[in-house]
Design an enzyme around this catalytic site. Sequence first.
Site, PDB file in Angstrom:
ATOM      1  N   TYR A 239     -29.301 -12.305 -12.555  1.00 12.34           N
ATOM      2  CA  TYR A 239     -28.163 -12.593 -11.636  1.00 12.34           C
ATOM      3  C   TYR A 239     -26.997 -11.852 -11.994  1.00 12.34           C
ATOM      4  O   TYR A 239     -26.286 -11.374 -11.387  1.00 12.34           O
ATOM      5  CB  TYR A 239     -27.841 -14.177 -11.477  1.00 12.34           C
TER       6      TYR A 239
ATOM      7  N   GLY B  72     -38.350  -5.306  -7.823  1.00 13.30           N
ATOM      8  CA  GLY B  72     -37.369  -5.116  -6.988  1.00 13.30           C
ATOM      9  C   GLY B  72     -37.220  -6.138  -5.862  1.00 13.30           C
ATOM     10  O   GLY B  72     -36.272  -5.945  -4.993  1.00 13.30           O
TER      11      GLY B  72
ATOM     12  N   GLU C  59     -31.307 -21.969  -1.636  1.00 10.86           N
ATOM     13  CA  GLU C  59     -31.889 -23.217  -2.605  1.00 10.86           C
ATOM     14  C   GLU C  59     -32.998 -22.807  -3.428  1.00 10.86           C
ATOM     15  O   GLU C  59     -33.323 -23.243  -4.503  1.00 10.86           O
ATOM     16  CB  GLU C  59     -32.576 -24.140  -1.688  1.00 10.86           C
TER      17      GLU C  59
END
Length: 119
Positions: free
Chosen positions: A93, A57, A45
């Site tokens: 991502y 990182g 979420e």
Amino acid sequence: SIEKWVFDEKQAEVIFALEDDIPIGFALYFLSFSTYLGNVNMHLEDLFIDPEYRGNGYGKALLKELAKIVLERGYGRFEWTCLSWNQPSIDFYESIGAKQKDWNVFHFTGDELRNFVDE
């Protein structure tokens, strides 16, 4: 409140990123179910790293920890959503190998939800 649903109702879990024992980020997730897979999924979420610690990182490390949990618990999928305008997150991502899927997210909140129920 978040505390109620995480600690009292146990409907979500949280892991924290620490630097020198100081929390600098977190990931909050809950379980969903896929009839397609016939299995439980982890739905991330929220992934948050304090801005001054980004680029070190920590976000990737939190995602790896979550991925390990998915594998260890035998969940079917590790998924999350990202706002379409949040290009820095989308780039991040994609840089770690995550794939966007062809899903449109729909939701009701507040008055929309009440109006739908009452119509």
